[in-house]
Scaffold this active site. Structure first.
Site, PDB file in Angstrom:
ATOM      1  N   PRO A 133     -21.903   3.552  46.889  1.00 18.36           N
ATOM      2  CA  PRO A 133     -22.370   3.715  45.507  1.00 18.36           C
ATOM      3  C   PRO A 133     -21.979   5.076  44.945  1.00 18.36           C
ATOM      4  O   PRO A 133     -21.836   6.039  45.697  1.00 18.36           O
ATOM      5  CB  PRO A 133     -23.894   3.596  45.620  1.00 18.36           C
ATOM      6  N   ASP A 134     -21.798   5.131  43.627  1.00 18.31           N
ATOM      7  CA  ASP A 134     -21.560   6.435  43.003  1.00 18.31           C
ATOM      8  C   ASP A 134     -22.907   7.094  42.738  1.00 18.31           C
ATOM      9  O   ASP A 134     -23.940   6.664  43.270  1.00 18.31           O
ATOM     10  CB  ASP A 134     -20.704   6.271  41.738  1.00 18.31           C
ATOM     11  N   PHE A 135     -22.914   8.150  41.963  1.00 19.50           N
ATOM     12  CA  PHE A 135     -24.179   8.814  41.632  1.00 19.50           C
ATOM     13  C   PHE A 135     -24.895   8.126  40.479  1.00 19.50           C
ATOM     14  O   PHE A 135     -26.062   7.828  40.536  1.00 19.50           O
ATOM     15  CB  PHE A 135     -23.904  10.257  41.184  1.00 19.50           C
ATOM     16  N   ARG A 136     -24.144   7.913  39.389  1.00 22.57           N
ATOM     17  CA  ARG A 136     -24.821   7.717  38.106  1.00 22.57           C
ATOM     18  C   ARG A 136     -24.767   6.318  37.523  1.00 22.57           C
ATOM     19  O   ARG A 136     -25.339   6.102  36.454  1.00 22.57           O
ATOM     20  CB  ARG A 136     -24.241   8.711  37.077  1.00 22.57           C
ATOM     21  N   ASN A 207     -15.065  13.414  46.019  1.00 26.77           N
ATOM     22  CA  ASN A 207     -15.698  12.554  47.017  1.00 26.77           C
ATOM     23  C   ASN A 207     -15.792  13.221  48.378  1.00 26.77           C
ATOM     24  O   ASN A 207     -14.942  14.024  48.755  1.00 26.77           O
ATOM     25  CB  ASN A 207     -14.950  11.226  47.116  1.00 26.77           C
ATOM     26  N   ASP A 209     -16.363  11.176  51.084  1.00 27.57           N
ATOM     27  CA  ASP A 209     -16.307  10.053  52.022  1.00 27.57           C
ATOM     28  C   ASP A 209     -15.066  10.052  52.912  1.00 27.57           C
ATOM     29  O   ASP A 209     -14.950   9.247  53.835  1.00 27.57           O
ATOM     30  CB  ASP A 209     -16.399   8.714  51.262  1.00 27.57           C
ATOM     31  N   HIS A 226     -15.503  19.049  46.805  1.00 29.54           N
ATOM     32  CA  HIS A 226     -16.917  19.149  47.137  1.00 29.54           C
ATOM     33  C   HIS A 226     -17.153  19.037  48.637  1.00 29.54           C
ATOM     34  O   HIS A 226     -18.225  18.646  49.084  1.00 29.54           O
ATOM     35  CB  HIS A 226     -17.724  18.099  46.360  1.00 29.54           C
ATOM     36  N   CYS A 234     -23.701  26.594  59.540  1.00 32.44           N
ATOM     37  CA  CYS A 234     -25.069  27.007  59.198  1.00 32.44           C
ATOM     38  C   CYS A 234     -25.160  27.178  57.681  1.00 32.44           C
ATOM     39  O   CYS A 234     -24.298  27.809  57.072  1.00 32.44           O
ATOM     40  CB  CYS A 234     -25.381  28.321  59.901  1.00 32.44           C
ATOM     41  N   CYS A 237     -25.948  31.375  57.360  1.00 33.85           N
ATOM     42  CA  CYS A 237     -24.987  32.423  57.752  1.00 33.85           C
ATOM     43  C   CYS A 237     -23.566  31.884  57.873  1.00 33.85           C
ATOM     44  O   CYS A 237     -22.649  32.636  58.158  1.00 33.85           O
ATOM     45  CB  CYS A 237     -25.428  33.089  59.053  1.00 33.85           C
ATOM     46  N   CYS A 258     -28.495  26.503  63.998  1.00 33.55           N
ATOM     47  CA  CYS A 258     -27.451  27.494  64.219  1.00 33.55           C
ATOM     48  C   CYS A 258     -27.715  28.285  65.502  1.00 33.55           C
ATOM     49  O   CYS A 258     -28.833  28.769  65.721  1.00 33.55           O
ATOM     50  CB  CYS A 258     -27.416  28.434  63.015  1.00 33.55           C
ATOM     51  N   GLY A 297     -12.518   7.305  37.882  1.00 24.86           N
ATOM     52  CA  GLY A 297     -13.821   7.068  38.491  1.00 24.86           C
ATOM     53  C   GLY A 297     -14.732   8.269  38.581  1.00 24.86           C
ATOM     54  O   GLY A 297     -15.391   8.465  39.596  1.00 24.86           O
ATOM     55  N   THR A 298     -14.763   9.041  37.527  1.00 21.55           N
ATOM     56  CA  THR A 298     -15.694  10.175  37.525  1.00 21.55           C
ATOM     57  C   THR A 298     -16.370  10.282  36.174  1.00 21.55           C
ATOM     58  O   THR A 298     -15.766   9.971  35.138  1.00 21.55           O
ATOM     59  CB  THR A 298     -14.977  11.504  37.855  1.00 21.55           C
ATOM     60  N   SER A 299     -17.615  10.736  36.192  1.00 21.46           N
ATOM     61  CA  SER A 299     -18.328  10.937  34.929  1.00 21.46           C
ATOM     62  C   SER A 299     -18.054  12.332  34.371  1.00 21.46           C
ATOM     63  O   SER A 299     -18.528  12.668  33.296  1.00 21.46           O
ATOM     64  CB  SER A 299     -19.831  10.741  35.141  1.00 21.46           C
ATOM     65  N   ASN A 322     -11.539   4.466  33.946  1.00 22.72           N
ATOM     66  CA  ASN A 322     -12.970   4.531  34.243  1.00 22.72           C
ATOM     67  C   ASN A 322     -13.658   3.363  33.559  1.00 22.72           C
ATOM     68  O   ASN A 322     -13.050   2.639  32.777  1.00 22.72           O
ATOM     69  CB  ASN A 322     -13.543   5.862  33.729  1.00 22.72           C
ATOM     70  N   ARG A 323     -14.954   3.221  33.868  1.00 25.41           N
ATOM     71  CA  ARG A 323     -15.674   2.137  33.197  1.00 25.41           C
ATOM     72  C   ARG A 323     -15.989   2.491  31.753  1.00 25.41           C
ATOM     73  O   ARG A 323     -16.076   1.637  30.896  1.00 25.41           O
ATOM     74  CB  ARG A 323     -16.966   1.815  33.955  1.00 25.41           C
TER      75      ARG A 323
END
Ligand code: CNA
Length: 439
Positions: A133-136, A207, A209, A226, A234, A237, A258, A297-299, A322-323
């Protein structure tokens, strides 16, 4: 993350290299570096400094557009949203500068040899066809299904301060998100085909994934902006921690700590308020040199990533798949050279591939790569169909393809999938008989 100078946040209109912590959208909130999204914050972007700045930018861009462009009428973002939230897949195809469909216009440019430095910007929408699933997306997105994680607001689950106090919600989610249970789909292989054709300058994905890597996009063509589950460290640190040990601990509901400072270890997925990986800074070379930008595929809600799309030269075509319309594509009229194709991404990309004459090659590539990277799945018919995201079942399926199983973890993926080192000419010389890729 690992101490680079970039971190994420939801959207504010900043040059992508000036504020590099992960931030949330100005449409919902505007925060500064190392601060978490606050649901109580005013939602009007015009009330914030960055909102005002953004409005000024939009105004001047709009004036520029109006002076240059005569475009087809495009539906407003409200219309597009209501169509997409009603479940109907919009048939709208809008093009910024011509009556030709956006997709065929861009396909024509590619076929004419005008696009040899293609930059792809991707988000969670390219992996929904793989069952993640995506986020939004209303109803199916992760943000709509976080009840069991007991977080005060959706973004908290990816907030570094929240994690510092209570890592359990993220670890519960991580059990479901760890790479291994999902396969790349046609969209990932389309990106790989861009590389195969020698046209891909870089893919910037939000992504985590690992599916771009798994489908064989080489490391040097990929920026996982991301972060990913491939490494762990950690959260305080940044001392590196063996990723397979971190995974094992998380899968067994224990907390990896850690060895240096005893704070909690986490996979190097970038949280709100954390720095982005050093590789992200390749954007300063890539975007000015791009001759085609494909946004998929990004908002475009998370900064600094979202603003990258504004850093290509003004004459460079930008294609949104995109949608619904997002980011600068919500403006009417579109900038000259902007094109968007709205609807289901897997279906759109198949049409795009057909226009380019690449359909057969992509199918072949999928078969070959899946055979190369998935010996376990090829011999295990029951596991071939596991594409659906199941928070509880995903962890349960781990022993079958868990740590140490070829092709299961990010490190294995790199080796078995040969994404990092294997060249397309090498993979092309191999043949196969079946495909497990989704869609
Ligand atoms: P998002 O905000 O959820 O946006 C996804 C976009 O894709 C939306 O505009 C959707 O309408 C669109 N979309 C989803 N499915 C389809 C489809 N089948 N066809 C067409 N359009 C579709 O996600 P973003 O990527 O913009 O946000 C960035 C976050 C999401 C990053 O920080 C990621 O780490 C995070 N994320 C990643 C994954 C993953 O790795 N697969 C999954 C969920 C969230």
């Amino acid at each position: 993350m690992n101490g680079s100078e970039s971190s994420w946040d939801e959207k504010a209109s900043q040059p992508p290299d000036s504020r590099t912590s992960l931030r949330s959208s100005s449409r919902t909130r505007t925060r500064t570096r190392h601060s978490d999204p606050d649901p109580a914050e005013p939602q009007d972007p015009g009330q914030s400094l960055h909102g005002k700045q953004r409005r000024r930018n939009l105004d001047s861009a709009l004036a520029e557009d109006l002076s240059q462009i005569s475009v087809d009428a495009v539906p407003t973002s409200k219309e597009k949203r209501s169509r997409s939230s009603s479940g109907a897949v919009p048939s709208c195809r809008s093009s910024g500068s011509t009556s030709r469909s956006g997709l065929s216009s861009v396909a024509r440019l590619v076929k004419l040899g005008r696009c040899k430095n293609v930059v792809v910007v991707a988000g969670a929408g390219i992996s929904t066809a793989s069952g993640i699933p995506d986020f939004r997306t209303p109803g199916t997105g992760l943000y709509a299904n976080l009840e069991k994680y007991n977080v005060p607001y959706p973004e908290a689950i990816f907030n570094i301060d929240f994690f510092s106090n209570d890592p359990q919600p993220f670890f519960l989610l991580a059990k479901a998100l760890y790479p291994g249970a999902h396969r790349p789909n046609y969209i990932h292989y389309f990106i790989r085909m861009l590389h195969h054709k020698g046209l891909l300058r870089r893919v910037y994905t939000q992504n985590i994934d690992g599916l771009e890597k798994l489908c064989g996009v080489p490391d040097d063509k990929l920026v996982e902006a991301h972060g990913s589950f491939a490494t762990a460290s950690c959260h305080l640190c940044y001392t590196p921690y063996p990723s397979e040990e971190a995974k094992r601990a998380i899968m067994n509901d224990s907390i990896p700590t850690c060895s240096f400072c005893a704070a909690t270890v986490k996979p190097d997925v970038v949280f709100f308020g954390e720095d982005l990986p050093q590789k992200y800074f390749l954007h300063t070379e890539d975007f000015p040199k791009a001759d085609l930008l494909i946004i998929m595929g990004t908002s475009l809600q998370i900064e600094p990533f979202a603003s990258l799309v504004n850093t290509v030269r003004s004459t460079v075509p930008r294609l949104l798949l995109n949608r619904h319309a997002v980011g600068p594509f919500e403006r009417v009229p579109l900038r000259r050279g902007d094109h968007m194709e709205l609807g289901d991404l897997a279906e759109t990309v198949r049409r795009f591939a057909k226009l380019l004459g690449w359909s057969g090659e992509i199918e072949e590539l999928m078969k070959r790569q899946e055979l190369l990277s998935l010996p376990a799945l090829v011999t295990s018919p029951s596991s071939q169909s596991t594409q659906t995201f199941r928070p509880d079942a995903a962890a349960a399926s781990e022993p079958e393809r868990g740590a140490g199983t070829p092709g299961s973890g990010p490190r294995d993926q790199r080796g078995a999938g040969s994404g990092g080192e294997d060249t397309d000419s090498e993979t092309d010389s191999k043949s196969s008989t079946s495909s497990n890729a989704s869609k």
